[in-house]
Design a protein around this motif. Structure first.
Motif, PDB file in Angstrom:
ATOM      1  N   HIS A  31       0.832  -1.195   0.000  1.00  0.00           N
ATOM      2  CA  HIS A  31       0.000   0.000   0.000  1.00  0.00           C
ATOM      3  C   HIS A  31       0.876   1.258   0.000  1.00  0.00           C
ATOM      4  O   HIS A  31       1.677   1.468   0.917  1.00  0.00           O
ATOM      5  CB  HIS A  31      -0.935   0.011   1.209  1.00  0.00           C
ATOM      6  CG  HIS A  31      -2.080   0.930   1.008  1.00  0.00           C
ATOM      7  ND1 HIS A  31      -1.939   2.305   0.995  1.00  0.00           N
ATOM      8  CD2 HIS A  31      -3.395   0.676   0.779  1.00  0.00           C
ATOM      9  CE1 HIS A  31      -3.113   2.856   0.785  1.00  0.00           C
ATOM     10  NE2 HIS A  31      -4.006   1.893   0.636  1.00  0.00           N
ATOM     11  N   PRO A  32       0.706   2.124  -0.994  1.00  0.00           N
ATOM     12  CA  PRO A  32       1.587   3.296  -1.111  1.00  0.00           C
ATOM     13  C   PRO A  32       1.512   4.275   0.065  1.00  0.00           C
ATOM     14  O   PRO A  32       2.495   4.957   0.351  1.00  0.00           O
ATOM     15  CB  PRO A  32       1.130   3.965  -2.414  1.00  0.00           C
ATOM     16  CG  PRO A  32      -0.228   3.422  -2.687  1.00  0.00           C
ATOM     17  CD  PRO A  32      -0.281   2.059  -2.074  1.00  0.00           C
ATOM     18  N   LYS A  80       4.033   9.185  11.308  1.00  0.00           N
ATOM     19  CA  LYS A  80       3.037  10.158  10.837  1.00  0.00           C
ATOM     20  C   LYS A  80       1.782   9.378  10.436  1.00  0.00           C
ATOM     21  O   LYS A  80       1.713   8.806   9.354  1.00  0.00           O
ATOM     22  CB  LYS A  80       3.585  10.946   9.655  1.00  0.00           C
ATOM     23  CG  LYS A  80       2.675  12.044   9.189  1.00  0.00           C
ATOM     24  CD  LYS A  80       3.329  12.831   8.074  1.00  0.00           C
ATOM     25  CE  LYS A  80       2.419  13.929   7.604  1.00  0.00           C
ATOM     26  NZ  LYS A  80       3.034  14.676   6.505  1.00  0.00           N
ATOM     27  N   ILE A  81       0.799   9.357  11.331  1.00  0.00           N
ATOM     28  CA  ILE A  81      -0.452   8.643  11.073  1.00  0.00           C
ATOM     29  C   ILE A  81      -1.539   9.682  10.811  1.00  0.00           C
ATOM     30  O   ILE A  81      -1.965  10.399  11.700  1.00  0.00           O
ATOM     31  CB  ILE A  81      -0.825   7.713  12.241  1.00  0.00           C
ATOM     32  CG1 ILE A  81       0.317   6.721  12.478  1.00  0.00           C
ATOM     33  CG2 ILE A  81      -2.139   6.993  11.938  1.00  0.00           C
ATOM     34  CD1 ILE A  81       0.131   5.826  13.672  1.00  0.00           C
ATOM     35  N   ALA A  88      -6.603   3.768   5.142  1.00  0.00           N
ATOM     36  CA  ALA A  88      -5.915   2.744   4.350  1.00  0.00           C
ATOM     37  C   ALA A  88      -5.667   1.497   5.194  1.00  0.00           C
ATOM     38  O   ALA A  88      -5.839   0.367   4.724  1.00  0.00           O
ATOM     39  CB  ALA A  88      -4.589   3.298   3.816  1.00  0.00           C
ATOM     40  N   TRP A  89      -5.284   1.692   6.446  1.00  0.00           N
ATOM     41  CA  TRP A  89      -5.057   0.580   7.379  1.00  0.00           C
ATOM     42  C   TRP A  89      -6.340  -0.229   7.534  1.00  0.00           C
ATOM     43  O   TRP A  89      -6.329  -1.460   7.458  1.00  0.00           O
ATOM     44  CB  TRP A  89      -4.588   1.151   8.724  1.00  0.00           C
ATOM     45  CG  TRP A  89      -4.074   0.170   9.710  1.00  0.00           C
ATOM     46  CD1 TRP A  89      -2.766  -0.177   9.916  1.00  0.00           C
ATOM     47  CD2 TRP A  89      -4.842  -0.565  10.675  1.00  0.00           C
ATOM     48  NE1 TRP A  89      -2.691  -1.094  10.939  1.00  0.00           N
ATOM     49  CE2 TRP A  89      -3.941  -1.344  11.425  1.00  0.00           C
ATOM     50  CE3 TRP A  89      -6.198  -0.637  10.964  1.00  0.00           C
ATOM     51  CZ2 TRP A  89      -4.356  -2.194  12.443  1.00  0.00           C
ATOM     52  CZ3 TRP A  89      -6.610  -1.489  11.985  1.00  0.00           C
ATOM     53  CH2 TRP A  89      -5.697  -2.254  12.712  1.00  0.00           C
ATOM     54  N   LEU A  90      -7.446   0.476   7.728  1.00  0.00           N
ATOM     55  CA  LEU A  90      -8.739  -0.199   7.888  1.00  0.00           C
ATOM     56  C   LEU A  90      -9.155  -0.928   6.612  1.00  0.00           C
ATOM     57  O   LEU A  90      -9.697  -2.039   6.688  1.00  0.00           O
ATOM     58  CB  LEU A  90      -9.815   0.815   8.296  1.00  0.00           C
ATOM     59  CG  LEU A  90      -9.688   1.342   9.720  1.00  0.00           C
ATOM     60  CD1 LEU A  90     -10.574   2.564   9.909  1.00  0.00           C
ATOM     61  CD2 LEU A  90     -10.009   0.252  10.736  1.00  0.00           C
ATOM     62  N   GLU A  91      -8.894  -0.336   5.461  1.00  0.00           N
ATOM     63  CA  GLU A  91      -9.224  -1.001   4.199  1.00  0.00           C
ATOM     64  C   GLU A  91      -8.409  -2.273   4.023  1.00  0.00           C
ATOM     65  O   GLU A  91      -8.945  -3.299   3.578  1.00  0.00           O
ATOM     66  CB  GLU A  91      -9.006  -0.035   3.031  1.00  0.00           C
ATOM     67  CG  GLU A  91     -10.052   1.062   2.992  1.00  0.00           C
ATOM     68  CD  GLU A  91      -9.714   2.195   2.039  1.00  0.00           C
ATOM     69  OE1 GLU A  91      -8.710   2.088   1.282  1.00  0.00           O
ATOM     70  OE2 GLU A  91     -10.457   3.190   2.038  1.00  0.00           O
ATOM     71  N   ARG A 113     -14.353  -2.057  16.605  1.00  0.00           N
ATOM     72  CA  ARG A 113     -13.309  -1.777  17.605  1.00  0.00           C
ATOM     73  C   ARG A 113     -12.036  -1.308  16.921  1.00  0.00           C
ATOM     74  O   ARG A 113     -11.348  -0.407  17.405  1.00  0.00           O
ATOM     75  CB  ARG A 113     -13.033  -3.015  18.457  1.00  0.00           C
ATOM     76  CG  ARG A 113     -14.154  -3.332  19.439  1.00  0.00           C
ATOM     77  CD  ARG A 113     -13.824  -4.507  20.314  1.00  0.00           C
ATOM     78  NE  ARG A 113     -12.702  -4.214  21.191  1.00  0.00           N
ATOM     79  CZ  ARG A 113     -12.075  -5.129  21.923  1.00  0.00           C
ATOM     80  NH1 ARG A 113     -12.445  -6.392  21.881  1.00  0.00           N
ATOM     81  NH2 ARG A 113     -11.071  -4.779  22.703  1.00  0.00           N
ATOM     82  N   LEU A 114     -11.702  -1.920  15.777  1.00  0.00           N
ATOM     83  CA  LEU A 114     -10.503  -1.515  15.048  1.00  0.00           C
ATOM     84  C   LEU A 114     -10.651  -0.114  14.468  1.00  0.00           C
ATOM     85  O   LEU A 114      -9.674   0.642  14.412  1.00  0.00           O
ATOM     86  CB  LEU A 114     -10.175  -2.530  13.954  1.00  0.00           C
ATOM     87  CG  LEU A 114      -9.749  -3.909  14.443  1.00  0.00           C
ATOM     88  CD1 LEU A 114      -9.593  -4.864  13.273  1.00  0.00           C
ATOM     89  CD2 LEU A 114      -8.474  -3.831  15.265  1.00  0.00           C
ATOM     90  N   VAL A 115     -11.866   0.243  14.054  1.00  0.00           N
ATOM     91  CA  VAL A 115     -12.110   1.600  13.552  1.00  0.00           C
ATOM     92  C   VAL A 115     -11.820   2.613  14.658  1.00  0.00           C
ATOM     93  O   VAL A 115     -11.129   3.620  14.431  1.00  0.00           O
ATOM     94  CB  VAL A 115     -13.561   1.752  13.027  1.00  0.00           C
ATOM     95  CG1 VAL A 115     -13.924   3.219  12.797  1.00  0.00           C
ATOM     96  CG2 VAL A 115     -13.751   0.943  11.752  1.00  0.00           C
ATOM     97  N   MET A 116     -12.321   2.359  15.852  1.00  0.00           N
ATOM     98  CA  MET A 116     -12.063   3.266  16.974  1.00  0.00           C
ATOM     99  C   MET A 116     -10.566   3.367  17.256  1.00  0.00           C
ATOM    100  O   MET A 116     -10.039   4.460  17.477  1.00  0.00           O
ATOM    101  CB  MET A 116     -12.823   2.803  18.222  1.00  0.00           C
ATOM    102  CG  MET A 116     -14.319   2.988  18.114  1.00  0.00           C
ATOM    103  SD  MET A 116     -15.209   2.647  19.652  1.00  0.00           S
ATOM    104  CE  MET A 116     -14.842   0.909  19.901  1.00  0.00           C
TER     105      MET A 116
END
Length: 132
Positions: A31-32, A80-81, A88-91, A113-116
């Protein structure tokens, strides 16, 4: 003792969790937006993520026993998040869940829970000029 609930880790199981995390990082590695903040070799990252997710889902405290309190926001502060990176992490995680056949109520609750968690990790605005 009669339990009316299932511990999420027990419902998922160690093997399925390992499959999920490996499928997830195979996406992260390509993932770029994400690969710039991860090491070239993801072996240790995968191992630690399995430990953390085991604990996060109510399994043994593998992460804390080896690394101390998770303090996830503090541990990620030097990366840097951005909101785009969190998304992108969630996708990548949603795609990994699809790949390993994770579905139903378990997936819904786990993903929420992961979204939060992903949103809690955001520590920088999106950079319109690109990422370093």
């Amino acid at each position: 003792m009669n339990r009316n609930y299932t511990i999420p880790y027990e419902e998922l199981g160690a093997e399925k969790l390992s499959e999920l995390i490996n499928a997830f990082y195979s996406r992260v590695a390509k993932h770029p937006l994400l690969i710039p903040i991860f090491p070239d070799d993801l072996t240790e990252t995968i191992r630690k993520q399995i430990q953390f997710q085991t604990q996060y889902l109510g399994g043994p405290n593998l992460f804390s026993e080896e690394h101390g309190h998770p303090m996830m926001r503090a541990r990620h502060m030097h990366f840097k998040i951005t909101p785009d990176r969190a998304q992108a992490w969630l996708e990548c995680m949603a795609e990994a869940m699809d790949e390993v056949g994770l579905d139903g109520k378990f997936r819904e609750v786990y993903y929420k829970r992961l979204v939060m968690t992903a949103h809690h990790m955001v520590n920088a605005p999106n950079d319109e000029e690109g990422f370093e």
